[in-house]
Design a protein around this motif. Structure first.
Motif, mmCIF file in Angstrom:
data_model
loop_
_atom_site.group_PDB
_atom_site.id
_atom_site.type_symbol
_atom_site.label_atom_id
_atom_site.label_comp_id
_atom_site.label_asym_id
_atom_site.label_seq_id
_atom_site.Cartn_x
_atom_site.Cartn_y
_atom_site.Cartn_z
ATOM 1 N N ASP A 113 0.806 -1.225 0.000
ATOM 2 C CA ASP A 113 0.000 0.000 0.000
ATOM 3 C C ASP A 113 0.842 1.279 0.000
ATOM 4 O OD1 ASP A 113 0.955 -0.690 2.481
ATOM 5 O OD2 ASP A 113 -0.764 0.111 3.576
ATOM 6 N N LEU A 114 2.172 1.153 -0.001
ATOM 7 C CA LEU A 114 3.034 2.340 -0.010
ATOM 8 C C LEU A 114 3.298 2.817 -1.436
ATOM 9 C CD1 LEU A 114 5.771 1.750 2.711
ATOM 10 C CD2 LEU A 114 3.533 2.837 2.923
ATOM 11 N N LEU A 115 3.241 4.123 -1.637
ATOM 12 C CA LEU A 115 3.582 4.702 -2.929
ATOM 13 C C LEU A 115 5.091 4.685 -3.128
ATOM 14 C CD1 LEU A 115 1.218 7.819 -2.886
ATOM 15 C CD2 LEU A 115 0.866 5.657 -4.110
ATOM 16 N N PRO A 116 5.575 4.627 -4.372
ATOM 17 C CA PRO A 116 7.021 4.708 -4.615
ATOM 18 C C PRO A 116 7.601 5.987 -4.012
ATOM 19 C CG PRO A 116 5.869 4.024 -6.604
ATOM 20 C CD PRO A 116 4.809 4.429 -5.620
ATOM 21 N N LYS A 161 16.477 3.531 9.561
ATOM 22 C CA LYS A 161 16.890 3.003 8.274
ATOM 23 C C LYS A 161 16.194 3.747 7.161
ATOM 24 C CE LYS A 161 19.460 -0.377 9.899
ATOM 25 N NZ LYS A 161 20.926 -0.421 9.669
ATOM 26 N N LYS A 162 16.916 3.965 6.063
ATOM 27 C CA LYS A 162 16.354 4.581 4.878
ATOM 28 C C LYS A 162 15.824 3.498 3.956
ATOM 29 C CE LYS A 162 17.882 8.257 6.737
ATOM 30 N NZ LYS A 162 16.936 9.069 7.512
ATOM 31 N N LEU A 163 14.595 3.617 3.518
ATOM 32 C CA LEU A 163 13.966 2.615 2.657
ATOM 33 C C LEU A 163 13.533 3.270 1.353
ATOM 34 C CD1 LEU A 163 12.746 -0.278 2.346
ATOM 35 C CD2 LEU A 163 10.605 0.689 3.264
ATOM 36 N N VAL A 164 13.841 2.611 0.246
ATOM 37 C CA VAL A 164 13.420 3.080 -1.079
ATOM 38 C C VAL A 164 12.370 2.104 -1.609
ATOM 39 C CG1 VAL A 164 14.142 3.631 -3.419
ATOM 40 C CG2 VAL A 164 15.702 4.065 -1.508
ATOM 41 N N VAL A 165 11.197 2.635 -1.871
ATOM 42 C CA VAL A 165 10.110 1.827 -2.439
ATOM 43 C C VAL A 165 9.989 2.158 -3.917
ATOM 44 C CG1 VAL A 165 7.645 1.287 -2.354
ATOM 45 C CG2 VAL A 165 8.904 1.760 -0.228
#
Length: 398
Positions: free
Chosen positions: A373-376, A393-397
């Motif tokens: 459900d997370l947008l990029p 933490k850094k997360l890239v979706v």
């Protein structure tokens, strides 16, 4: 501070009741307006109803040394090598200056010709500076400086002036100016526009590390190469007044709400923690980036017993190594593996605007999280144990 590379969200950790600040005796019930120290032991403060306080034991105890109803509103105080100056106004709005020597034997009050009440005086090379002006021969005179590309000079464009030890720093809405004497000013920023309103504070260490804070929303702009390149961290607090202790160590107060909390960061504002006090405070003062005080209504003065609560980062660095999230970048899910002897009991996912998108309570050391459900985009993953921050933490979706 500025060039867009990646928007880092500032984490605010819900933490503890005061462990690093202790309430001291001010011997007044009036609001503490301002504070200034001559050295580690001798300091002065101004309080409501024109009261002047002094300490000779590093701020543990304060005594009333002077009271004058002509100094009632907007009081501020500054200490030079041998003199103390207090500025305020009476009920008629007339600006007054109180001057006396360090040994308190010659109080003199006089009217001064200035268009505003000095509220943020500092000293540099034994000269008093305030917002866009310098105190010289009994009067405040406008500073002169370089013309920026908008046509403004620091005399009418600087929002604040700070003594950073090696130099003076002034800021307007587009530039950071520095001076080694208060007369000649250099523009050390390459005119990159701020992301929001004019800066409330700026910091320059004289070597290359620069910091500026803007508000609405609250953003920390960061440069470590004399302004050639910038990153910025956006907080999820509406407004935070910052006090730079060093390029990485920051203390802060919320300007409008939660006045009983003191925020602190040891990584240039990437993450924040806070302490809750039993009384509200309105301002922080630091002498030599070591002796720290917070003060406010009803004569409240707190003295730090741990350099303002600024913590050692060794433990956080260890946590960063021992906690992993993978895969990263990701599309649908990611895993959290914790090798520490601490259970992760809460996970927060924060977007680039500081909004909490998800909150999960896993209560285990390995966890698989579905993020369909997370947008990029870019996110912070904040990991907690027993309500204390373990890691960000850094997360890239994708």
């Amino acid at each position: 501070m500025k060039k867009f590379i990646l928007l880092l969200t500032i984490f605010i950790n819900t933490n503890s009741f005061s462990q690093n600040w202790q309430l001291v005796s001010s011997n007044t019930s009036e609001e503490i307006k301002d504070m200034y120290f001559k050295d580690e032991l001798i300091g002065f403060a101004v309080a409501g109803q024109g009261k002047i306080l002094k300490t000779i034991d590093g701020g543990t105890n304060w005594i009333l040394i002077y009271e004058n109803s002509e100094l009632l509103q907007e009081q501020s105080i500054v200490v030079t090598n041998d003199k103390v100056y207090c500025f305020g106004q009476n009920f008629s709005g007339v600006i007054k200056k109180l001057e006396f020597s360090i040994d308190i034997n010659d109080f003199q009050i006089a009217t001064i010709n200035v268009a505003f009440t000095p509220q943020n005086p500092i000293t540099y090379n034994n000269i008093i500076f305030d917002t866009g002006v310098k105190y010289d021969n009994g009067q405040f005179i406008p500073l002169t400086g370089p013309i920026d590309v908008t046509g403004s000079t620091i005399s009418n464009g600087a929002s604040q002036i700070y003594n950073n030890g090696n130099n003076l720093t002034a800021s307007d809405g587009h530039n950071i100016f520095i001076s080694s004497n208060g007369d000649l000013w250099d523009n050390v920023q390459f005119h990159l526009p701020f992301l929001s309103s004019d800066p409330y504070q700026s910091y320059y260490d004289g070597i290359g590390k620069m910091r500026t804070v803007t508000n609405y929303p609250c953003v920390v702009h960061i440069s470590d190469d004399n302004g050639l390149s910038w990153t910025y961290n956006q907080t999820n607090i509406q407004s935070l007044y910052f006090y730079f202790i060093s390029p990485k160590k920051i203390l802060g107060l919320n300007l409008f709400t939660e006045e009983n909390k003191i925020y602190y960061s040891t990584n240039s504002g990437i993450t924040f923690n806070f302490e809750t006090l039993s009384n509200s405070v309105k301002k922080i003062y630091s002498f030599n980036n070591n002796l720290c005080f917070a003060y406010g209504n009803s004569g409240v003065i707190y003295k730090s017993i741990n350099n303002g609560g600024l913590l050692n980062t060794n433990e956080i660095k260890k946590n960063e190594r021992e906690i992993e999230i993978f895969p990263n970048p990701t599309k649908n899910e990611f895993n959290i593996e914790n090798k520490l002897n601490k259970i992760i009991d809460k996970i927060e996912i924060i977007d680039i605007y500081g909004k909490q998108i998800k909150i999960i309570y896993p209560n285990k050391n390995f966890y698989n999280l579905n993020i369909n459900d997370l947008l990029p985009g870019f996110y912070n993953v904040n990991l907690f144990s027993e309500n204390l921050l373990l890691s960000v933490k850094k997360l890239v979706v994708q």
